[in-house]
Design a protein around this motif. Structure first.
Motif, short mmCIF file in Angstrom:
data_model
loop_
_atom_site.label_atom_id
_atom_site.label_comp_id
_atom_site.label_asym_id
_atom_site.label_seq_id
_atom_site.Cartn_x
_atom_site.Cartn_y
_atom_site.Cartn_z
N HIS A 1 0.81 -1.15 -0.10
CA HIS A 1 -0.27 0.19 0.13
C HIS A 1 0.56 1.09 0.11
O HIS A 1 0.86 2.06 -0.57
N ARG A 2 1.75 1.19 0.86
CA ARG A 2 2.42 2.71 1.48
C ARG A 2 4.09 2.85 -0.46
O ARG A 2 4.04 3.96 -0.60
N LEU A 3 3.92 1.05 -0.57
CA LEU A 3 4.50 1.80 -1.83
C LEU A 3 3.86 2.13 -3.48
O LEU A 3 4.24 2.82 -4.01
N ALA A 4 2.42 2.03 -3.41
CA ALA A 4 2.10 1.82 -4.77
C ALA A 4 1.55 4.10 -4.10
O ALA A 4 1.63 4.13 -4.95
N ASN A 5 0.98 4.37 -2.97
CA ASN A 5 0.68 5.57 -2.82
C ASN A 5 2.44 6.03 -2.78
O ASN A 5 1.85 7.67 -3.65
N ARG A 6 3.44 5.77 -2.98
CA ARG A 6 4.24 6.14 -2.83
C ARG A 6 4.50 6.85 -4.41
O ARG A 6 4.96 7.94 -5.05
N LYS A 7 4.46 5.80 -5.00
CA LYS A 7 4.14 6.06 -6.84
C LYS A 7 3.06 6.79 -7.02
O LYS A 7 3.04 7.86 -8.10
N LEU A 8 1.84 7.02 -6.96
CA LEU A 8 0.57 7.87 -6.69
C LEU A 8 0.92 9.13 -6.80
O LEU A 8 0.43 10.06 -7.11
N ALA A 9 1.96 9.52 -5.23
CA ALA A 9 1.65 10.83 -4.69
C ALA A 9 3.32 11.01 -3.95
O ALA A 9 3.59 10.99 -3.57
N PRO A 10 3.96 11.80 -5.14
CA PRO A 10 5.79 11.66 -5.09
C PRO A 10 5.99 12.91 -4.67
O PRO A 10 6.98 12.95 -3.71
N ASP A 11 4.33 13.82 -4.41
CA ASP A 11 4.88 15.05 -3.65
C ASP A 11 4.89 14.53 -1.76
O ASP A 11 4.56 15.49 -1.14
N GLY A 12 5.63 13.44 -1.10
CA GLY A 12 5.50 13.21 -0.24
C GLY A 12 3.77 13.19 0.36
O GLY A 12 4.49 13.30 1.93
#
Lengths: 162, 514
Positions: B495-506
């Motif tokens: 989930h965290r990895l997928a979120n990081r990809k989707l939201a690169p602005d942290g």
């Protein structure tokens, strides 16, 4: 919501520690005689896991942003407290005045005062329920409910049905 | 063919006049309990269990199973007529059942629910009959090591598949296990955890006390808080024409219903899953495979049929591991299991050998109960409409009085009644704080078995911890358990990895830890 989460987590930690002090009076490690864990081991180590998990919840609650939901809403929680107190009184009265008086009082309060029902419905239910309980538990199952001071009044009934 | 003979013998038990009456009584009571918002099968069984001393065990289990069955049917009634699920297992039924009622098709929705429940029940009872003997035979080879591994596996399904907060789930499992160890130690006989030196704790904490507290008193408190508004009951008329029309509409849905039945049965076997997720999954599958998915949620009869087949099938499915392995597949079956222990029976595979009358009487009664439920359900629809108008306060009073007296009756100690009140209040608070209650009840029921099998294994193997992994079956169970245990961790990472990809602005990942 967050405050309630923390209070519950702290309560669980306290309870776990209490369990652990109880369990620790028995052998919690490997018992040489039986070749297995001692009598206190199972509750002790599980309580420890419980305490650590609750600690995790507590720690997590400080990292989370506060949410605005409230755990209790005044209007909704008042009837819950009232019913809990009424139950408490009914149970406390049971050994003293007997189940039949205590439960009838509880039902009267619940139906008439708390529920606001009419006397017809209230009286039907408060009379039918103890009669059912008497015939089901005492006559059929031979399980005597607590009578307290009302015991003498039941002696004629006993002699009739037993 | 041997199964048919056994089943025939079972019918001889379950079709005796007394047991037939018990089935009818149980199903009717279950239908009402299920139809009442807030009360589901688990509450019904918890409240009625102390009253079952009146009949022999083989009839008592038939009564409770009939209540379980009836409640599964009944849940749909308030989902359709009130728009609030009668039990959590009927949540998915509201999605399309409520819109149907608002369009004036409440009668049709109720027929659809009843027929779907019947199909789900029938298919799953047949599956049950087929799988019961092989599974019990397999379970006969189990030693203490396998028993321990299996119980552990049951608990880890809550962690991996339960969908609740992982830490809170672990706390509830541990709490249940610790509470189960109160009383005299099974092996050394030493008194343990005698809180405040109360003599009442010497006999341990009965599962019944916890169940009545949590599912009786706690549930009523929860209902009082959440339902201070009076609900509007949708009137349901039922004509013969509608009945025929409903049957025709249902016949076209055979595919949806078979998928729902098989899915429900196998999902229901898992302790952590059960009827609620099964019905939601069946609804999802029906919607995604439908040619007109946009009509779902707006009163599509298929949206009533799918979850209702699945939740009935799941309730039968959850009986299978309870009867064959001694591991309940749901909170309700955990109570049935506890009841069996209370009546002096030892649940598990030996039951098939030692008590065939009991086992096959129960299995055959499921066929009878299923048939009785669909007939009574459709026949009594007007009565349910009337009963749903019953004010909550009346229902709550009667339930609370039954909780107190039913909690006192088995051991006749006020100590137990006080514990019920305590568990009720604590259970209500924990539930509000999103702590899952099912693992708590399951842990209390399975705790003694888990501890005993663990220590027996270690004593037999002179303290060799690897004994659990060295035996192939128990090793396999433990491997699956380990998989379930790390599953939420893997999911959280993904989930965290997928979120990081989707939201690169942290942006912080939503949802927190699993």
């Amino acid at each position: 919501m967050l405050a309630a989460d923390r209070i519950i987590a702290i309560a669980i930690i306290a309870m776990s520690l209490y369990f652990m002090t109880h369990a620790a009076t028995l052998p919690i490690g490997w018992s040489g005689e039986t070749g297995g864990p001692g009598a206190g081991a199972f509750p002790f180590w599980l309580s420890l896991v419980m305490a650590l998990s609750a600690l995790g919840i507590l720690a997590r609650s400080f990292m989370k942003e506060p949410t605005h939901g409230r755990f209790f809403h005044d209007r909704a929680v008042r009837p819950v407290v009232a019913v809990t107190l009424a139950l408490f009184c009914a149970i406390a009265l049971m050994p003293l005045v007997g189940a039949y008086v205590a439960l009838v009082l509880f039902m009267l309060w619940y139906l008439r005062i708390f529920g606001g029902h009419g006397w017809v419905l209230t009286s039907i239910l408060t009379i039918a329920t103890p009669v059912f309980l008497f015939f089901f538990f005492e006559v059929t199952l031979k399980i005597l409910l607590p009578k307290g001071w009302t015991e003498p009044f039941f002696i004629p009934l006993y002699s009739k049905f037993f | 063919m041997e199964i048919l003979t056994l089943l025939g013998d079972g019918f001889a038990t379950s079709l005796s006049p007394v047991n037939l009456m018990i089935v009818l009584l149980g199903v009717t009571a279950g239908l009402f309990i299920g139809a009442m918002p807030g009360l589901g099968s688990v509450n019904g069984v918890a409240i009625v269990l102390p009253l079952t001393f009146i009949v022999p065990p083989s009839s008592a289990i038939i009564l409770l199973a009939a209540i379980y069955y009836g409640a599964m049917y009944g849940g749909a009634i308030s989902s359709v007529l009130l728009g609030i699920p009668g039990a959590s297992t009927a949540v998915a039924t509201t999605f399309d059942g409520r819109p149907m009622a608002q369009q004036g098709k409440a009668g049709l929705a109720l027929i659809a629910a009843a027929v779907a429940s019947f199909v789900g029940g029938t298919i799953s009872v047949i599956l049950f009959t087929v799988f019961a003997v092989p599974l019990a035979d397999l379970a006969l080879a189990f030693g203490p090591a396998e028993e321990f591994a299996l119980v552990l596996l049951a608990f880890t399904t809550f962690v991996g598949l339960g969908g609740d907060d992982v830490l809170k789930t672990i706390i509830m499992i541990c709490l249940g296990l610790v509470l189960s160890s109160v009383g005299l130690d099974l092996i050394s006989g030493q008194p343990r955890l005698i809180f405040f030196d109360q003599p009442g704790f010497y006999s341990g904490i009965s599962f019944l006390v916890l169940a009545i507290g949590v599912y009786g008193v706690g549930e009523v408190l929860f209902t009082i808080e959440t339902s201070h508004k009076r609900q509007q009951v949708t009137p349901a008329r039922l004509s013969l024409r509608e009945l025929v029309e409903g049957m025709k509409a249902m016949a076209r849905l055979w595919k949806t219903m078979s998928v729902g039945s098989f899915l429900g049965f196998f999902v229901g076997m898992l302790p952590a899953a059960g009827a609620t997720p099964a019905s939601l999954m069946a609804y999802g599958i029906a919607k995604s495979t439908s040619k007109h998915p946009e009509t779902f949620g707006k009163g599509n009869i298929e949206g009533v049929a799918a979850p209702e087949t699945a939740n009935n099938a799941a309730s039968t499915g959850s009986l299978l591991p309870m009867l064959t392995l001694g591991i309940p597949g749901s909170p309700t079956t955990a109570l049935l299991l506890g009841g069996m222990v209370m009546w002096g029976l030892v649940p598990g595979p030996m039951l098939f050998i030692e008590q065939p009358d009991f086992v096959w009487g129960l299995i055959s009664s499921l066929y009878t109960a299923n048939f009785a439920a669909v007939v009574i359900n459709i026949a009594l629809i007007p009565l349910f409409v009337w009963a749903l108008r019953m004010p909550f306060t009346v229902l709550c009073t009667l339930v609370l009085v039954l909780c107190i007296v039913g909690g006192y009756a088995p051991s006749q100690k006020m100590h137990d009644v006080w514990l019920i009140l305590g568990f009720g209040v604590v259970g209500y608070l924990l539930r509000k704080a999103d702590y899952p209650l099912a693992p708590l009840v399951l842990a209390l029921v399975l705790g003694p078995l888990m501890e005993k099998s663990f220590r027996q294994t270690l004593i037999a193997e002179q303290g060799n911890m690897f004994a659990f992994v060295e035996r192939p079956l128990s090793g396999l169970f433990l491997a699956i358990a380990a998989f379930f245990f790390v599953l939420p961790l893997v999911n959280a990472l993904r989930h965290r990895l997928a979120n990081r990809k989707l939201a690169p602005d942290g942006l912080p990942p939503s949802g927190g830890a699993a």
